[in-house]
Design a protein around this motif. Sequence first.
Motif, PDB file in Angstrom:
ATOM      1  N   THR A   1       0.639  -1.267   0.231  1.00 44.36           N
ATOM      2  CA  THR A   1       0.002   0.138   0.096  1.00 44.36           C
ATOM      3  C   THR A   1       0.911   1.502   0.112  1.00 44.36           C
ATOM      4  OG1 THR A   1      -1.798   1.139   1.246  1.00 44.36           O
ATOM      5  CG2 THR A   1      -0.056   0.219   2.497  1.00 44.36           C
ATOM      6  N   SER A   2       0.309   2.458  -0.550  1.00 47.15           N
ATOM      7  CA  SER A   2       1.092   3.500  -0.398  1.00 47.15           C
ATOM      8  C   SER A   2       0.479   4.691   0.260  1.00 47.15           C
ATOM      9  CB  SER A   2       1.354   3.961  -1.957  1.00 47.15           C
ATOM     10  OG  SER A   2      -0.013   4.464  -2.579  1.00 47.15           O
ATOM     11  N   ARG A   3      -0.712   4.308   0.876  1.00 50.39           N
ATOM     12  CA  ARG A   3      -1.274   5.176   1.676  1.00 50.39           C
ATOM     13  C   ARG A   3      -0.577   5.557   3.069  1.00 50.39           C
ATOM     14  NH1 ARG A   3      -6.776   4.378   3.197  1.00 50.39           N
ATOM     15  NH2 ARG A   3      -6.664   6.930   3.397  1.00 50.39           N
TER      16      ARG A   3
ATOM     17  N   ASP B   1       4.821  -1.640   5.805  1.00 54.14           N
ATOM     18  CA  ASP B   1       3.169  -2.121   5.857  1.00 54.14           C
ATOM     19  C   ASP B   1       3.232  -3.207   6.714  1.00 54.14           C
ATOM     20  OD1 ASP B   1       4.563  -3.714   4.240  1.00 54.14           O
ATOM     21  OD2 ASP B   1       3.161  -3.686   2.340  1.00 54.14           O
TER      22      ASP B   1
END
Length: 176
Positions: free
Chosen positions: A12-14, A23
Motif C-alpha cells: 500500500t502507498s497510503r 506496511d
Amino acid sequence: MGEKDQPRPLTTSRPALLSEGSDYVFREMIRELVDFAGRLQEIREAIARAMGLTPPQYNILMTLSQMGGDVTVTDLADRLRVSVPFIVTETRRLDTLGLLEKRGDPVDRRRVNLVLTQQALTALNDIAPLQVRVNDILFQTLGGRDLKSISRVTHGLLGSCDDALNEALAGGQPGR
C-alpha cells in the motif's frame, strides 16, 4: 544480507496505512481479516448443518429474515452479491423443503416475491439460542462503541471492494 532480510515491496502507498514507512501492520491486519473471515465462514457452516441446510440456504434464510416482507429474487441476489440464477436454484430447493414460498407480485407479474414459511420461521426461532451462544462467545471482546466502529469500517470496506476487484482483475493494467 539474507533473503529474509531483503526489503519487501510495499503493498500500500497510503501514509495512513504505513507505520514508519513499513506496511507490516497493514499486512498483519489483512492476514487477520482473512483468517477471521474463514473462521466466521466455518462457524456459519456449522450452524447451517445444525439446521440441516447448506451454507447458501442458511444465508438466504437469514437474509430474508433480516430483510423482512416480500423480497424479490433480484433484491436478494443484490443483497448477497450473487447471481440471479444462483438465487433461483437455491430458492427452488428451499421451496421444495417447505421453507420458502414464491409468490407472484400482484402489481408486476414478471416479479416473484420470496416469503419465508411458518416452517422456516420456526426453524430460525429454534436455532436462535445457538446463534446467541456463538455470537456472545465470538464477539465477547467488543463493546457498544466497538460495534459501531467496526460496522462503519466494514461498510466502507465492502463499498470499495468492487473497485478493488476490478483493479485486481485488470492485472494492474489501467484502463483494461
